[in-house]
Design an enzyme around this catalytic site. Structure first.
Site, short mmCIF file in Angstrom:
data_model
loop_
_atom_site.label_atom_id
_atom_site.label_comp_id
_atom_site.label_asym_id
_atom_site.label_seq_id
_atom_site.Cartn_x
_atom_site.Cartn_y
_atom_site.Cartn_z
N LYS A 148 0.85 -1.19 0.00
CA LYS A 148 0.00 0.00 0.00
C LYS A 148 0.88 1.24 0.00
CE LYS A 148 -3.07 3.22 0.84
NZ LYS A 148 -2.10 4.36 0.75
N SER A 166 3.74 8.36 10.45
CA SER A 166 3.70 9.17 11.67
C SER A 166 3.43 8.30 12.89
CB SER A 166 2.61 10.24 11.56
OG SER A 166 1.32 9.63 11.61
N THR A 167 3.88 8.77 14.04
CA THR A 167 3.64 8.06 15.29
C THR A 167 2.15 7.98 15.58
OG1 THR A 167 5.80 8.70 16.17
CG2 THR A 167 4.11 8.08 17.77
N GLU A 168 1.42 9.03 15.26
CA GLU A 168 -0.02 9.05 15.50
C GLU A 168 -0.73 7.92 14.75
OE1 GLU A 168 -3.85 12.10 14.91
OE2 GLU A 168 -1.89 12.60 14.08
N GLY A 217 0.75 5.28 13.48
CA GLY A 217 1.32 4.03 13.94
C GLY A 217 0.59 3.47 15.14
N GLU A 223 8.00 1.93 11.87
CA GLU A 223 9.08 2.92 11.77
C GLU A 223 8.40 4.27 11.72
OE1 GLU A 223 11.21 5.71 10.58
OE2 GLU A 223 11.30 4.70 8.63
N CYS A 246 12.41 11.11 8.10
CA CYS A 246 12.12 10.79 9.50
C CYS A 246 13.35 10.97 10.38
CB CYS A 246 11.58 9.37 9.61
SG CYS A 246 12.64 8.12 8.85
N GLU A 299 8.00 17.33 15.67
CA GLU A 299 8.42 16.97 14.32
C GLU A 299 7.67 17.83 13.30
OE1 GLU A 299 9.38 12.97 11.80
OE2 GLU A 299 7.45 13.02 12.85
#
Length: 496
Positions: free
Chosen positions: A191, A245-247, A249, A266, A300, A399
């Site tokens: 994807k 993004s961490t969000e 993720g 990651e 990143c 970030e």
């Protein structure tokens, strides 16, 4: 302004809308929907691609499962390796074509896109060496029965893998994940980001041309909101690998708990870069500038926090400003360009919002911060440098994912490491010094998955890559990533 002429192969590719690839067949989305692909340099629509939905997800997973349990499972390790080597050859042969597609949809300078395309072939070639080297072992066990016992382990592919990749390195991120999938004998649903699907489509066309069996690699294009969660929740997906993004993720990890699938993530970063007083100032400043302005700061591991010893602060700021102002901002297809647009209007608005907030919160804007006057269209922004003496502004903490560097000074070594580690992220860190003892001492103390000494953003497929803390779970590349795509089975045989 000169613009590179597109190859006839690229023009032919763009003349047809992009389709999904499921079970060896190119097809439209089930609901007939599509998505435009924008050139961020001039806002033109260069193509449209199919917009997959949950029904297409189900089809792709079924195809990947059938291939995993069928022809691909029967494929020998040597055969997998040969297919991967053929794919690497095709990537090399189509380097310029792939590079032009990257620049068209992502915006990065063509020289950088060519480097990305070249690295993709090297990554696949590295992983092509693994299929014949994934081994089990014999273990000397001591059963309570006292019977002689043979114990051995098998390393087996985990199964169907969903690979969700970002837009900042649209080809590299595909092969980072696809390489270990193919090497271990897993199957994939790829994807790509909705902003950059074109090079992923061309990659999968080359996978098909290399001769991989139908269903081994499947492709779903379209909006992440329509595809990501169904893939993460699907009971027949055995592993999900996500970069972003961490969000997002966190949401992926939550969705994956249904069948307790393997997850590797990651995620984001706010990486500290440190200049010691004994460093070569010109070299360090150039490395720091490249570490944040490369790829328009959309990396990143971008070195977005720069800690400079107070004794060399002024010359470093002068050098940073010089490097920022020396960039040639323009469309990526202009060979003279060294800094292209950011990928989208949304990303441009994000960067501009941080620039405004940084000033409002007391950071001093040293240079940049504006839209280039000579570029009326496109998502362009000048490379920018802040000085934040208090280290409290958002630009020093959050970030940004844009060409924005925040500089802080330091004087006491005891405080330096604590400040550098004071972040929810831990993806990368760097330092510049001629003191070998200081270099190794600081490298051991920095909480980051990668530490670069007198360099920045050096990666290699043989070396593991990943982060501490909220920068992710697991490692990509190297032998470490093989564990992420395999299961270990322990077999006992009573020899009595």
């Amino acid at each position: 302004m000169s613009t590179l002429q597109l190859l006839p192969e690229v023009r032919a590719f763009l003349s047809q809308p992009g389709k999904l690839f499921i079970g060896g067949s190119w097809q439209a989305a089930r609901d007939g929907g599509d998505c435009p692909v924008e050139n961020p340099a001039d806002l033109s629509i260069v193509n449209t691609v199919a917009r997959a939905g949950e029904a297409d997800v189900n089809d792709a997973v079924a195809a990947a499962k059938a291939a995993f349990e069928g022809p691909w499972r029967q494929c020998s390790a040597v055969r997998r390796s040969l297919l991967m080597l053929r794919l690497a050859e095709l990537l090399e042969q189509h380097n310029e074509e792939l590079a032009q597609l990257i620049t068209l949809e992502n915006g990065k300078p063509i020289a950088n896109a060519r480097g990305e395309a070249a690295s993709a072939a090297n990554i696949i070639r590295y992983f092509a060496g693994w299929p014949t080297k994934i081994e089990g072992s014999t273990v000397p066990v001591s059963p309570a029965s006292g019977n002689p016992m043979l114990n051995y382990t098998l390393r087996e592919p985990v199964g169907v893998c969903a690979l969700i990749v970002p837009w900042n390195f649209p080809l590299t991120m595909c092969v980072w994940k696809l390489g270990p999938v193919l090497a271990t004998g897993c199957t994939a649903i790829l994807k790509p980001a909705e902003q950059t699907p074109l090079v992923a489509i061309r990659l999968v066309q080359l996978v098909e041309a290399a001769g991989f069996p139908a269903g081994v690699v499947n492709l779903l294009t379209g909006q992440g909101s329509r595809i990501g969660s169904p893939l993460a929740r699907h009971p027949d997906v055995d592993k999900i690998a996500f970069t972003g993004s961490t969000e997002v993720g966190r949401l992926i990890a939550q969705d994956a708990t249904g069948n307790m699938k393997k997850v590797s993530l990651e995620l984001g970063g706010k990486s500290p870069n440190i200049i010691l007083p004994d460093a070569d100032i010109k070299r360090a400043a150039k490395g720091a500038a490249d570490g944040i302005f490369y790829n328009q700061g959309q990396v990143c591991t971008a070195g977005s926090r720069l800690y400079v010893h107070e004794s060399v602060l002024e010359p470093v700021l002068d050098e940073l400003s010089r490097h920022a102002r020396s960039h040639v901002i323009g469309p990526g297809l202009d060979p003279a360009t060294t800094l292209g647009p950011v990928v989208s209007l949304r990303q441009l608005n994000t960067v501009q919002g941080y620039l405004r907030r940084g000033v409002e919160e007391g950071a001093e804007l040293i240079c940049g911060g504006q839209r280039p006057e000579h570029l009326e269209q496109g998502h362009f922004i000048e490379p920018s440098v802040f000085l934040d003496r208090q280290e409290r502004a958002c630009v020093a903490r959050e970030e940004i994912f844009g060409p924005v560097l925040t500089v802080m000074s330091w004087s006491e070594p005891e405080e330096l490491v604590a400040r550098a580690n004071d972040s929810p992220y831990g993806l990368a860190a760097g330092l510049w010094t001629n003191d070998l003892r200081a270099a190794h001492r600081l490298a051991a103390q920095l909480k980051a998955g990668s530490v670069w000494i007198n360099c920045w953003n050096v990666v290699d497929p043989a070396s593991p890559f990943g982060g501490y803390k909220q920068s992710g779970w697991g490692r990509e590349m190297g032998k470490n990533v093989i564990d992420a795509y395999t299961e270990t089975k322990s077999v006992y045989v009573d020899l009595a």
